[in-house]
Design an enzyme around this catalytic site. Structure first.
Site, mmCIF file in Angstrom:
data_model
loop_
_atom_site.group_PDB
_atom_site.id
_atom_site.type_symbol
_atom_site.label_atom_id
_atom_site.label_comp_id
_atom_site.label_asym_id
_atom_site.label_seq_id
_atom_site.Cartn_x
_atom_site.Cartn_y
_atom_site.Cartn_z
ATOM 1 N N TYR A 1 3.762 4.176 19.226
ATOM 2 C CA TYR A 1 3.857 2.835 18.896
ATOM 3 C C TYR A 1 2.854 2.299 19.153
ATOM 4 O O TYR A 1 2.208 2.971 20.304
ATOM 5 C CB TYR A 1 4.550 2.141 20.280
ATOM 6 C CG TYR A 1 6.418 1.814 19.603
ATOM 7 C CD1 TYR A 1 5.736 0.112 18.837
ATOM 8 C CD2 TYR A 1 7.797 1.977 19.371
ATOM 9 C CE1 TYR A 1 6.762 -0.490 18.127
ATOM 10 C CE2 TYR A 1 8.546 0.939 19.058
ATOM 11 C CZ TYR A 1 8.474 -0.264 18.636
ATOM 12 O OH TYR A 1 9.144 -0.660 17.417
ATOM 13 N N GLU B 1 1.441 -1.380 20.094
ATOM 14 C CA GLU B 1 0.851 -2.611 19.369
ATOM 15 C C GLU B 1 0.222 -2.964 19.941
ATOM 16 O O GLU B 1 -0.394 -2.566 21.321
ATOM 17 C CB GLU B 1 2.047 -3.577 20.197
ATOM 18 C CG GLU B 1 3.542 -3.480 19.945
ATOM 19 C CD GLU B 1 4.344 -2.693 20.453
ATOM 20 O OE1 GLU B 1 4.072 -1.664 21.097
ATOM 21 O OE2 GLU B 1 5.313 -2.809 20.381
ATOM 22 N N ASP C 1 -6.289 -14.073 -2.336
ATOM 23 C CA ASP C 1 -5.303 -12.942 -2.168
ATOM 24 C C ASP C 1 -6.154 -12.052 -3.102
ATOM 25 O O ASP C 1 -6.122 -12.435 -4.504
ATOM 26 C CB ASP C 1 -4.534 -13.522 -2.587
ATOM 27 C CG ASP C 1 -2.847 -12.847 -2.244
ATOM 28 O OD1 ASP C 1 -3.333 -11.372 -2.849
ATOM 29 O OD2 ASP C 1 -1.965 -12.556 -2.410
ATOM 30 N N THR D 1 -3.261 -5.989 -0.397
ATOM 31 C CA THR D 1 -2.176 -4.556 -0.574
ATOM 32 C C THR D 1 -2.990 -3.793 -0.849
ATOM 33 O O THR D 1 -4.496 -3.735 -1.557
ATOM 34 C CB THR D 1 -1.033 -4.464 -1.874
ATOM 35 O OG1 THR D 1 -1.718 -5.165 -2.969
ATOM 36 C CG2 THR D 1 0.485 -5.793 -1.170
ATOM 37 N N LYS E 1 -1.509 -1.031 -4.739
ATOM 38 C CA LYS E 1 -2.542 -0.892 -6.205
ATOM 39 C C LYS E 1 -3.690 -0.329 -7.097
ATOM 40 O O LYS E 1 -3.772 0.863 -6.362
ATOM 41 C CB LYS E 1 -2.709 -2.858 -6.676
ATOM 42 C CG LYS E 1 -1.057 -3.208 -6.577
ATOM 43 C CD LYS E 1 -0.958 -4.977 -6.610
ATOM 44 C CE LYS E 1 -0.477 -5.366 -6.063
ATOM 45 N NZ LYS E 1 -0.061 -5.727 -4.761
ATOM 46 N N ARG F 1 1.989 2.584 0.766
ATOM 47 C CA ARG F 1 1.995 1.076 0.592
ATOM 48 C C ARG F 1 1.755 0.394 1.821
ATOM 49 O O ARG F 1 2.053 1.114 3.345
ATOM 50 C CB ARG F 1 3.459 0.891 0.221
ATOM 51 C CG ARG F 1 4.213 0.123 0.435
ATOM 52 C CD ARG F 1 5.500 -0.382 -0.113
ATOM 53 N NE ARG F 1 5.458 0.523 -1.905
ATOM 54 C CZ ARG F 1 5.189 0.063 -2.906
ATOM 55 N NH1 ARG F 1 5.879 -1.505 -2.861
ATOM 56 N NH2 ARG F 1 5.293 0.577 -4.035
HETATM 57 N N1 DSN Z 1 5.254 -7.482 -6.699
HETATM 58 C C1 DSN Z 1 3.674 -7.246 -7.099
HETATM 59 C C2 DSN Z 1 3.448 -7.686 -8.582
HETATM 60 O O1 DSN Z 1 3.617 -6.866 -8.990
HETATM 61 O O2 DSN Z 1 2.554 -7.978 -9.012
HETATM 62 C C3 DSN Z 1 3.085 -8.358 -6.487
HETATM 63 O O3 DSN Z 1 3.888 -8.502 -4.790
#
Ligand code: DSN
Length: 421
Positions: free
Chosen positions: A61, A63, A207, A233, A236, A242
């Site tokens: 933990y 925090e 974003d 994120t 990708k 993730r």
């Molecule tokens: N689920 C993602 C996508 O496939 O674009 C976006 O959050």
């Protein structure tokens, strides 16, 4: 196919203790290896990232932030978080990085919290034109708690209508303007968006979840010099674990950190933070920069080949890792195409196209992306083969034909093993 990627003895222990779960891990590995992974938001992380994720850092933990934690015993995880922060700042040339958000949606909640109050007006891209749930969808917190005004693309070009964006900004005086999307194949003009934000006194939020990996690899221009805040994120094109991350100008550093903790999350997932640090180090290499460029070359090749198969590329092509394809010319809708391709071992998703006459559960389009197949080592020649496989799958009702295509898919993917190093 090998279980060694699960680190030999530990995997053996898992299979003895929990055969049901160990069998899921193996069959998911097989699914990822044998099918074509064309979901634009998915990728294969490195074994080093997986090692960090499956580590004892998960037990701690923490925090707070490095040097200012609520519990003691954080001296080792502090090192991991500091490395992730420094690597993110250096890779993106950012003043400030917060590496704790559990996901992209969590990062976006923190952005709203840092810059707005419930009821404030925010301008963001509409979901049916390629935006994201957290950009004001009525079923999401963003649409329920904020007055989100949506902008879209022009019907003739299918590109962002910056004139409409400016008119909406002047008329609605938003606190914040969001750029970024999940199904927009073109580049965003950040300079134009900055000028509109300055004209109306709005915070510029990008974003960048979908394309930040291309920015990391210096394959497309960066929003970081223009934006007040950039959320994304890490799993990708970026090819990390993730999770989510936020970059911000120094003036907003304290607000962002407070919004993430204690504003929105409790303890960060320190194994994921370590995985983010590993991925960021990988992104700083020449190999990764080549990968990022190859992802775009492959997406363009796939898009062109699909056009050659009688389908229409939304906005006339792609400048990124994904293509949005209007498949009405095949006489098949997105839902049916998605199912047929799935049965043929081709994993892609149905997707609304701008001004889609079909409902979101049906759609007139598919979205295809090349982050995963490029990680596997596939190139332009394979993209041509994949376009032909997609076209044949979409046009076939016959299960035996789809099974035949699936065999071709397996033959192709077997030449590009994942996790073979
Ligand atoms: N689920 C993602 C996508 O496939 O674009 C976006 O959050």
């Amino acid at each position: 196919m090998t279980k060694d990627i699960f680190y030999g003895p530990d995997f053996d222990l898992l299979s003895k203790q929990d055969p049901e779960i160990s069998s899921v891990l193996l069959s998911e590995l097989k699914r990822q290896q044998t099918n074509l992974q064309l979901i634009a938001s998915e990728n294969f992380t490195s074994r080093a990232v997986l090692a960090a994720l499956g580590s004892t850092l998960s037990n701690k933990y923490a925090e707070g932030y490095p040097g200012k934690r609520y519990y003691c015993g954080c001296e080792e995880v502090d090192k991991a978080e500091n490395l992730a922060i420094e690597r993110a700042k250096s890779l993106f040339g950012a003043d400030h990085a917060n590496v704790q958000p559990h996901s992209g949606a969590s990062a976006n909640i923190a952005v709203y919290q840092a810059f707005t109050k419930p009821g404030d007006t925010v301008l963001a891209m509409s979901l049916p034109h390629g935006g994201h749930l957290t950009h004001g969808s009525p079923v999401n917190f963003s649409g329920k708690w904020f007055n989100v005004v949506s902008y879209g693309v022009r019907q003739d070009t299918e590109l962002i209508d910056y004139d409409e964006l400016r008119d909406l900004a002047i008329a609605n005086k938003p606190k914040m303007i969001c750029s970024g999307a999940t199904a927009y194949p073109s580049l965003v003009d950040f300079e134009k968006v900055r000028a509109i934000c300055d004209e109306v006194g709005a915070i510029m939020w990008v974003d960048a979840a979908h394309f930040i990996g291309l920015v990391a690899g210096k394959a497309i221009p960066s929003p970081v010099p223009y934006a007040d805040v950039v959320s994304f994120t890490t799993h990708k094109v970026l090819r990390g674990p993730r999770g989510g991350m936020i970059l911000a100008k120094e003036a907003h550093a304290a607000a962002i950190d407070k919004a993430v903790f204690p504003g929105m999350q409790g303890g960060p997932i320190m194994s994921a933070v370590a995985g983010k640090a590993v991925a960021l180090k990988e992104c700083a290499t020449p190999e990764y920069q080549k990968y990022a460029k190859d992802v775009i070359v492959n997406a363009q090749a796939l898009c062109t080949a699909l056009e050659g198969e009688g389908m229409r590329a939304v906005s006339g092509g792609t400048q990124t890792h994904l293509a949005l394809i209007d498949i009405r010319g095949t006489g098949v809708n997105g839902k049916v195409a998605d199912e047929r391709c799935g049965n043929a071992g081709i994993v892609l998703n149905k997707n609304s196209i701008p001004f889609d006459p079909e409902k979101p559960g049906i759609t007139s389009g598919i979205r295809v992306g090349t982050p995963a197949t490029t990680t596997q080592g596939m190139g332009v020649e394979e993209m041509k083969i994949i376009a032909s496989l997609i076209s044949r799958a979409i046009r076939s009702e016959d299960p035996s034909v789809l099974a035949g295509i699936k065999s071709e898919v397996h033959a192709l993917t077997s030449k590009f093993p994942i996790y073979n190093a």
